[in-house]
Design a protein around this motif. Structure first.
Motif, PDB file in Angstrom:
ATOM      1  N   PRO A   1       0.927  -0.854  -0.253  1.00 30.51           N
ATOM      2  CA  PRO A   1       0.075   0.178   0.368  1.00 30.51           C
ATOM      3  C   PRO A   1       0.868   1.172  -0.058  1.00 30.51           C
ATOM      4  O   PRO A   1       2.089   1.418   0.629  1.00 30.51           O
ATOM      5  CB  PRO A   1      -1.015  -0.376   1.288  1.00 30.51           C
ATOM      6  N   SER A   2       0.612   2.324  -0.582  1.00 32.40           N
ATOM      7  CA  SER A   2       1.926   3.514  -0.857  1.00 32.40           C
ATOM      8  C   SER A   2       1.052   4.057   0.175  1.00 32.40           C
ATOM      9  O   SER A   2       0.123   4.750   1.219  1.00 32.40           O
ATOM     10  CB  SER A   2       0.921   4.679  -2.329  1.00 32.40           C
ATOM     11  N   PHE A   3       1.725   4.836   0.534  1.00 27.69           N
ATOM     12  CA  PHE A   3       2.242   5.877   1.661  1.00 27.69           C
ATOM     13  C   PHE A   3       1.393   5.288   2.985  1.00 27.69           C
ATOM     14  O   PHE A   3       0.926   5.926   4.081  1.00 27.69           O
ATOM     15  CB  PHE A   3       1.122   7.177   1.864  1.00 27.69           C
ATOM     16  N   LYS A   4       2.232   4.185   3.216  1.00 30.02           N
ATOM     17  CA  LYS A   4       1.682   2.784   4.023  1.00 30.02           C
ATOM     18  C   LYS A   4       2.323   3.425   6.008  1.00 30.02           C
ATOM     19  O   LYS A   4       1.165   3.285   6.795  1.00 30.02           O
ATOM     20  CB  LYS A   4       2.285   1.902   4.447  1.00 30.02           C
ATOM     21  N   ILE A   5       2.862   4.408   6.149  1.00 30.94           N
ATOM     22  CA  ILE A   5       3.842   4.626   7.001  1.00 30.94           C
ATOM     23  C   ILE A   5       3.191   5.996   8.225  1.00 30.94           C
ATOM     24  O   ILE A   5       3.138   7.176   9.146  1.00 30.94           O
ATOM     25  CB  ILE A   5       5.090   5.584   7.353  1.00 30.94           C
TER      26      ILE A   5
END
Length: 268
Positions: A92-96
């Motif tokens: 998933p993008s931008f998971k953090i």
């Protein structure tokens, strides 16, 4: 009875998932010298026992209802997604930062697969079929998509969980419910009901909002994750809207079809 079996399956799946995470963590610690092999072996044995318990619950559900548990399908999907993410096919993008549903990054294996698919496509259509390749902008002005009918008709019907607000594709929920009814050997449909259900299943994608709502009510469709009630179907435009230029008065959309530019350029 069915609800109790589904709950048992869900709990067993959660236990398997948790123990699987424990095993992976212990294996990583073993490599660093922070865990003992005996502890890893014990954790693996426990995982195997939990998997056997899960299999027993799934068999009990199938015996009682005559159909495969939806939890079983969901468990397979979750296990596959977990494997693909752990091996960096995609993440998933931008998971953090919590990520956003529908946005993904390809990892090294995912990039390689995507490139291979592109090359196979190009090999067939461009080199073997002698087609010509063009590349067009990802953003399309509204006038183009208005003329093609996408602005007015490129929609899906959605429903909401009345308590959590989670959204689901209405036609997908209905299809799952109809397929479950057709596969139910414990409470089989009458011949005329089966015929009507099969006809409805074949035309789910063509139903209008009122017809879809009536069918969802008929098959007692609920939210798949919580079993809560669902709202009436409402339209959702699938295109990503944006503005073009510094003034922001020119509306555009992320193109809904990769072939859109072909049709626009054809007259030239």
């Amino acid at each position: 009875m069915t609800a109790q079996l589904e709950q048992a399956i869900e709990q067993a799946q959660a236990a398997v998932q948790q123990q699987g995470d424990n095993v992976r963590a212990l294996k990583a610690q073993l490599k660093d010298g922070n865990a003992q092999q005996a502890g890893v072996d014990a954790a693996i044995k426990k995982l195997q026992e939990l998997k056997m318990e899960l299999a027993d619950h799934q068999k009990a559900y199938e015996k009682a209802t005559g159909r495969v548990s939806g939890q079983n399908k969901e468990a397979f999907r979750a296990a596959m997604a977990n494997t693909l993410e752990r091996r960096m096919f995609y993440i998933p993008s931008f998971k953090i930062y919590g990520s956003v549903a529908g946005f993904y990054d390809y990892g090294p294996p995912g990039c390689a697969i995507k490139q291979n698919l592109t090359q196979a496509w190009r090999q067939h259509f461009v080199l073997e079929e002698n087609m010509l390749e063009v590349e067009c902008p990802a953003v399309t002005p509204e006038a183009v998509l208005k003329a093609s009918g996408h602005v007015d008709r490129f929609t899906d019907f959605m429903v909401k969980d009345v308590k959590t607000g989670d959204c689901y594709r209405a036609d997908h929920l209905l299809e799952d419910a109809i397929e479950a009814a057709l596969a139910d050997t414990k409470n089989p449909l009458k011949p005329e009901e089966r015929r009507d259900a099969e006809q409805l299943l074949a035309g789910v994608g063509e139903l209008k909002a009122e017809e879809l709502d009536a069918a969802l009510t008929k098959f007692k469709v609920v939210a798949p994750d919580t079993k809560n009630g669902i709202s009436e179907p409402f339209p959702f435009n699938l295109m990503f809207k944006t503005s073009i230029g510094p003034r922001g008065d020119l509306v555009g959309y992320l193109r809904p079809e990769t072939a859109q530019g072909i049709f626009v350029n054809f007259r030239d």
